[in-house]
Scaffold this motif. Structure first.
Motif, PDB file in Angstrom:
ATOM      1  N   GLU A 190      -6.157  -1.245   3.900  1.00  0.00           N
ATOM      2  CA  GLU A 190      -7.020  -0.074   3.932  1.00  0.00           C
ATOM      3  C   GLU A 190      -6.965   0.694   2.625  1.00  0.00           C
ATOM      4  OE1 GLU A 190      -7.581   2.111   7.597  1.00  0.00           O
ATOM      5  OE2 GLU A 190      -5.800   1.116   8.383  1.00  0.00           O
TER       6      GLU A 190
ATOM      7  N   ARG B 173      -3.857   2.990   1.096  1.00  0.00           N
ATOM      8  CA  ARG B 173      -2.942   3.789   1.922  1.00  0.00           C
ATOM      9  C   ARG B 173      -3.066   3.368   3.381  1.00  0.00           C
ATOM     10  NH1 ARG B 173      -0.720   8.332  -0.641  1.00  0.00           N
ATOM     11  NH2 ARG B 173      -2.075   9.539  -2.013  1.00  0.00           N
ATOM     12  N   GLY B 174      -1.951   3.343   4.062  1.00  0.00           N
ATOM     13  CA  GLY B 174      -1.935   3.085   5.491  1.00  0.00           C
ATOM     14  C   GLY B 174      -0.709   3.733   6.104  1.00  0.00           C
TER      15      GLY B 174
ATOM     16  N   LYS C 122      -8.091   4.600   1.106  1.00  0.00           N
ATOM     17  CA  LYS C 122      -8.531   5.947   1.454  1.00  0.00           C
ATOM     18  C   LYS C 122      -8.617   6.775   0.184  1.00  0.00           C
ATOM     19  CE  LYS C 122      -6.328   5.352   5.914  1.00  0.00           C
ATOM     20  NZ  LYS C 122      -5.197   5.700   6.800  1.00  0.00           N
TER      21      LYS C 122
ATOM     22  N   GLU D  31       0.825  -1.200   0.000  1.00  0.00           N
ATOM     23  CA  GLU D  31       0.000   0.000   0.000  1.00  0.00           C
ATOM     24  C   GLU D  31       0.866   1.259   0.000  1.00  0.00           C
ATOM     25  OE1 GLU D  31      -2.198  -0.303   3.628  1.00  0.00           O
ATOM     26  OE2 GLU D  31      -0.425  -0.068   4.885  1.00  0.00           O
TER      27      GLU D  31
ATOM     28  N   ASP E 269      -3.415   4.186  12.109  1.00  0.00           N
ATOM     29  CA  ASP E 269      -4.282   5.064  11.322  1.00  0.00           C
ATOM     30  C   ASP E 269      -3.917   6.493  11.700  1.00  0.00           C
ATOM     31  OD1 ASP E 269      -6.228   6.570  10.074  1.00  0.00           O
ATOM     32  OD2 ASP E 269      -7.849   5.159  10.519  1.00  0.00           O
TER      33      ASP E 269
ATOM     34  N   ARG F 118      -3.911  -3.969  10.053  1.00  0.00           N
ATOM     35  CA  ARG F 118      -4.205  -2.824   9.190  1.00  0.00           C
ATOM     36  C   ARG F 118      -3.318  -2.791   7.943  1.00  0.00           C
ATOM     37  NH1 ARG F 118      -7.192   1.326  11.248  1.00  0.00           N
ATOM     38  NH2 ARG F 118      -7.525   1.425  13.508  1.00  0.00           N
TER      39      ARG F 118
ATOM     40  N   ASP G 181       0.215   6.796   4.130  1.00  0.00           N
ATOM     41  CA  ASP G 181      -0.787   7.835   4.303  1.00  0.00           C
ATOM     42  C   ASP G 181      -0.134   9.199   4.520  1.00  0.00           C
ATOM     43  OD1 ASP G 181      -3.323   8.827   4.401  1.00  0.00           O
ATOM     44  OD2 ASP G 181      -3.899   7.843   6.283  1.00  0.00           O
TER      45      ASP G 181
END
Length: 321
Positions: free
Chosen positions: A194, A201-202, A196, A116, A207, A190, A119
């Motif tokens: 995920e 994105r993670g 977003k 991923e 989070d 996680r 974030d």
């Protein structure tokens, strides 16, 4: 043949400094040729497997978590020790932060096919995951906004949109959108699970949105810049600049490897009143940690400083080649 150059040879130009102060980043800038980087990374990659002198014991962090046990491998791998004092890096950093510089941390940032993206985030004291400030500027407290650290992110492999290059939002370094005194809970489940705004994105098992000062705020992704880089190039940016990375959507073996070196002036306190870091599903003691005086001199004495690697190799400012 090695070419010896005068201090300041690679300092940023007035135009580059003006761009940096407005936008919070500068780059890509060339540190190595692609051929030099291929050679460096082949050797470093092999040497990372030898942990006999590594600063932190490998006690088996979760398989999905970033390996914090590989923080600061410049303290035991000679080529990485040379890298953190490379004149093509430290001259440029010194032209922003001033002449007296510490390299206080290095980190590998791999991104493999299927991983991923990272974030959006900012870091000032770096208490975001550990729960305790790792940096404090003079006069800064845990609840006050300081300056963070200057990160030099060097591409050890080509960094493309497909394999997960960095993204930044220019000009966002002056205001923190996150409260690092808030708590985030680590959950390995996680990782790589995920999405977003339509993008996987993670944040390495956390989070990051849990730290937002305004829970309804969202980053202005329309203003984001993708920082593609050839291997051997770097980008310099404030850790307080909004930054992220894209997911690695490539196929085959096209992985992205970044190596971050983090610098602060010698007046900054590193790991104040801290002897251990617990974050990202791992835990490391700091008894073998020391900062490297990368440029200038230290007249403050705030921090433990080493002049040699854990193998006993002297760390001296590298000459440009």
């Amino acid at each position: 043949m090695t070419v010896h150059t005068e201090p300041g040879t690679f300092a940023l130009s007035p135009e580059e400094k003006a761009f940096f102060h407005t936008n919070g980043y500068i780059g890509p800038l060339t540190v190595y040729t692609p051929e030099e980087m291929d050679q460096l990374w082949r050797q470093v990659h092999r040497e990372t497997l030898d942990r006999s002198h590594a600063a932190y014991p490998d006690t088996g962090a979760g398989t999905g978590a970033p390996n914090i046990h590989n923080y600061d491998r410049h303290l035991d791998i000679d080529l990485l020790a040379q890298h953190v004092v490379n004149q093509r890096i430290v001259d440029r950093v010194a032209s922003i932060l001033g002449p007296d510089l510490l390299c206080w941390r290095t980190e590998f940032f791999p991104k493999y096919p299927g991983d991923e993206g990272t974030d959006w985030h900012q870091a000032d004291t770096f208490a975001n995951a550990s729960g305790k400030p790792q940096l404090l500027w003079p006069g800064e407290s845990e609840t006050e906004f300081g300056a963070g650290t200057l990160t030099v992110w060097t591409a050890f492999t080509d960094s493309t949109r497909e394999n997960g290059c960095l993204q930044i939002i220019p000009g966002t370094q002056h205001q923190m959108n996150y409260d690092e005194t808030k708590n985030m809970d680590f959950d390995e489940q996680r990782i790589n699970s995920e999405t977003k705004n339509g993008i996987p994105r993670g944040f390495f098992g956390y989070d990051y949105r849990h730290l937002q000062k305004d829970p309804d705020w969202t980053p202005d992704e329309d203003s984001a810049v993708a920082l593609t880089m050839a291997k051997g190039q770097c980008v310099i940016f404030w850790s307080t600049l909004m930054h992220a990375s894209l997911p690695n959507t490539s196929t085959g073996k096209d992985y992205r490897m970044g190596f971050a070196t983090r610098y602060v002036p010698t007046k900054v306190r590193v790991y104040p009143d801290t002897d251990r870091i617990d974050e990202y599903g791992g835990s490391i003691p700091l008894d073998k940690w020391a900062a490297v005086l990368a440029h200038g001199q230290d007249t403050y004495g705030h921090n433990k400083i080493t002049t040699e690697t854990l193998r006993g190799t002297p760390i001296r400012p590298a000459t440009a080649s």
